[in-house]
Write an enzyme that holds these catalytic residues in place. Structure first.
Site, PDB file in Angstrom:
ATOM      1  N   HIS A  76       3.263  62.420  67.585  1.00  0.00           N
ATOM      2  CA  HIS A  76       3.551  61.606  66.403  1.00  0.00           C
ATOM      3  C   HIS A  76       4.946  61.813  65.788  1.00  0.00           C
ATOM      4  O   HIS A  76       5.443  60.941  65.101  1.00  0.00           O
ATOM      5  CB  HIS A  76       2.458  61.764  65.343  1.00  0.00           C
ATOM      6  CG  HIS A  76       2.607  62.983  64.489  1.00  0.00           C
ATOM      7  ND1 HIS A  76       2.169  64.224  64.857  1.00  0.00           N
ATOM      8  CD2 HIS A  76       3.185  63.145  63.280  1.00  0.00           C
ATOM      9  CE1 HIS A  76       2.449  65.090  63.910  1.00  0.00           C
ATOM     10  NE2 HIS A  76       3.069  64.479  62.931  1.00  0.00           N
ATOM     11  N   GLU A  80      10.884  60.287  65.894  1.00  0.00           N
ATOM     12  CA  GLU A  80      11.751  60.539  64.757  1.00  0.00           C
ATOM     13  C   GLU A  80      12.629  61.766  64.951  1.00  0.00           C
ATOM     14  O   GLU A  80      13.774  61.797  64.531  1.00  0.00           O
ATOM     15  CB  GLU A  80      10.908  60.703  63.497  1.00  0.00           C
ATOM     16  CG  GLU A  80      11.711  60.472  62.257  1.00  0.00           C
ATOM     17  CD  GLU A  80      10.933  60.875  61.033  1.00  0.00           C
ATOM     18  OE1 GLU A  80      11.036  60.160  60.038  1.00  0.00           O
ATOM     19  OE2 GLU A  80      10.230  61.912  61.073  1.00  0.00           O
ATOM     20  N   ASP A  81      12.080  62.766  65.598  1.00  0.00           N
ATOM     21  CA  ASP A  81      12.766  64.052  65.632  1.00  0.00           C
ATOM     22  C   ASP A  81      13.535  64.344  66.920  1.00  0.00           C
ATOM     23  O   ASP A  81      14.112  65.401  67.053  1.00  0.00           O
ATOM     24  CB  ASP A  81      11.753  65.193  65.421  1.00  0.00           C
ATOM     25  CG  ASP A  81      11.239  65.188  64.000  1.00  0.00           C
ATOM     26  OD1 ASP A  81      11.818  64.442  63.191  1.00  0.00           O
ATOM     27  OD2 ASP A  81      10.284  65.923  63.716  1.00  0.00           O
ATOM     28  N   ASP A 263     -24.967  71.071  40.385  1.00  0.00           N
ATOM     29  CA  ASP A 263     -24.808  71.154  41.838  1.00  0.00           C
ATOM     30  C   ASP A 263     -23.652  72.043  42.268  1.00  0.00           C
ATOM     31  O   ASP A 263     -23.078  71.851  43.311  1.00  0.00           O
ATOM     32  CB  ASP A 263     -24.644  69.748  42.417  1.00  0.00           C
ATOM     33  CG  ASP A 263     -23.386  69.052  41.921  1.00  0.00           C
ATOM     34  OD1 ASP A 263     -22.818  69.524  40.911  1.00  0.00           O
ATOM     35  OD2 ASP A 263     -22.973  68.054  42.531  1.00  0.00           O
TER      36      ASP A 263
HETATM   37 MN    MN Z   1       4.264  65.162  61.199  1.00  0.00          MN
END
Ligand code: MN
Length: 493
Positions: A76, A80-81, A263
């Site tokens: 993911h 971008e990186d 609860d």
């Molecule tokens: Mn991430």
């Protein structure tokens, strides 16, 4: 405290143990590409970067997401990186995984620009992704790990991420019935956002566990024995402690009167079918006295979000009280994992849990959004089959503008502001000068150049604009100049 990092071996083991016939070769390839791409990069925690995608993939595997989603979790942050392009991901992993990675990457482009606009932007993006809930799963897993490692971030960033998670991510998880995840997101954010309140609630809970823990364990033992004696076999009986943020909110509602929270520690009984739920319910009421007004049948009358369980609070022999929650395994999975449970069942080859609630919920979120727009735009949104033919374009500041497919810089300019539209002269798309009739594409960053001396838009623009909004604004503006011109003519006569 750092969350214990997962290794590729642990991820592989989890997948082997919980998936039927998993494509381990796919996971291994995705891992290799991710590891190579992030090689040499570090997280602010001091860990190598790869621990992050591994944590995200691990969480997705725990949720039982499709193997492609787990692979996309590993990949993911790759686009971008690193130097890796979407096309390469597509070639190596196919359209489905590349599409997931692409959507998650787009979601990241939204920058923080003041609370209101940001929330609006995030909603839009989530909506766009609503057509594929799997993207939201990846985003949730990503956010969860970022929250767990938030201590390494500077204070202002910490606050921003925690606030976003609490105000946007957690409610969306809640609306999708993913309560386990919602609780995790809330508690992690709560700790960073309101550290003093967090401490206070944490103390209350630890004290309560110290006071009541032994008692609840005794009740669990008694219940287990009692059920077996009465031929209810295979039931699971657990204690569950209320989540911190949830207790914080409840206490706020009851003016901090802890005695009103029944609860705080509850006992959950998970049985095999609906009939057994009622049998156990009746048995507990025979053994112990229920507190009037605390008996709730969410089984025959589910909560609006689809939640099903039988709840009852009883006085036990020593005059103490305890809440019981009785449900089937399927109801339990549904309450914890929501829409994700649907996939989990499907992946496991079981019949997926049917709950129309999420589909309705997604439609409702979409409607809420369109309600905010003006009437014409609403019509347009309804007409074009909700977001299917939409593109998402960014301002240089990171705002998302959604437009119909084929929209041009002029449509974009009018979507920003009528004056920007009326005075636009040219456009830069991804940094390059482009004609005003250029077709924009999703993900483009568009900057409009305006000329403040410009009097009115060009009527020729009507030939290529795509939005009703731009069209009507151009007509308005050209009509008024025509009117001005006519009236000055008449004045002369
Ligand atoms: Mn991430």
């Amino acid at each position: 405290m750092p969350d214990s990092n997962k290794t590729i071996d642990e991820l592989t083991r989890l997948i082997t143990n919980t998936y039927s016939n998993p494509d381990l070769e796919l996971i291994s390839r995705a891992y290799s590409l991710a590891a190579a791409s992030h090689n040499g990069k570090m997280r602010l925690t001091g860990d190598p970067y790869i621990v992050h995608p591994l944590a995200v993939a691990y969480k997705l595997a725990e949720m039982g997401a499709h193997i492609n989603v787990v692979a996309a979790g590993l990949l993911h942050d790759v686009i971008e990186d690193s130097e890796v392009t979407l096309e390469e991901v597509q070639e190596q992993f196919g359209d489905d995984i590349a599409g997931l990675v692409d959507s998650v990457t787009k979601l990241k482009k939204v920058k923080y620009q003041g609370a209101d606009r940001y929330v609006e932007n995030m909603r839009k993006m989530f909506l766009a992704m609503a057509s594929d809930v799997r993207v939201v799963f990846i985003k949730f897993a990503d956010r969860l790990h970022n929250l767990k490692t938030l201590y390494a971030q500077p204070q202002n960033k910490r606050e921003r991420i925690a606030k976003e998670s609490l105000e946007i991510y957690a409610p969306i998880a809640g609306r999708l019935g993913m309560n386990e995840l919602k609780g995790e997101l809330e508690d992690l954010s709560f700790e960073h956002l309101y550290p003093r309140e967090y401490e206070r609630i944490h103390d209350i809970i630890t004290t309560k566990i110290r006071e009541k823990g032994a008692y609840v364990s005794r009740i669990i033992d008694q219940t287990e024995k009692y059920l077996v004696e009465h031929e209810v076999v295979g039931a699971q009986v657990h204690g569950r402690v209320k989540r911190l943020y949830s207790l914080y909110k409840k206490l706020g509602k009851y003016e901090n009167d802890l005695s009103k929270v029944y609860d705080l520690i509850a006992v959950r009984v998970v049985v095999k079918d609906v009939e057994e739920c009622y049998i156990v319910f009746g048995m507990l009421h025979q053994k112990w006295t229920p507190i009037p007004g605390r008996v709730k049948d969410y089984l025959s009358q589910p909560k609006p979000n689809g939640y099903q369980s039988l709840h009852t609070t009883v006085f036990t022999d020593d005059g103490e009280t305890v809440e019981f929650q009785i449900r089937t395994q399927e109801m339990h999975d549904l309450a914890e994992f929501g829409v994700a449970a649907h996939w989990r069942y499907k992946e496991a080859g079981m019949s997926p849990i049917k709950n129309l609630y999420w589909m309705e919920e997604l439609a409702k979120i979409q409607k809420e959004l369109s309600d905010k727009k003006d009437f014409m735009e609403q019509l347009e949104v309804m007409k074009i089959d909700v977001f299917k033919d939409r593109i998402f374009v960014f301002t240089p500041g990171g705002d998302v503008i959604d437009l119909p497919e084929g929209a041009t810089p002029v449509d974009f300019a009018y979507a920003i502001h009528t004056e920007v539209g009326n005075k636009c002269t040219s456009a830069r798309v991804n940094g390059l000068m482009r004609n005003l009739d250029t077709e924009l594409r999703s993900n483009d960053v568009v900057e409009i150049v305006t000329d403040k001396n410009r009097k009115s838009p060009n009527a020729d623009w009507l030939k290529f604009v795509k939005t009703h909004h731009a069209r009507s604004k151009i007509k308005d503006a050209t009509r008024s100049t025509m009117k001005g011109w006519l009236s000055s003519m008449m004045g002369r006569n």
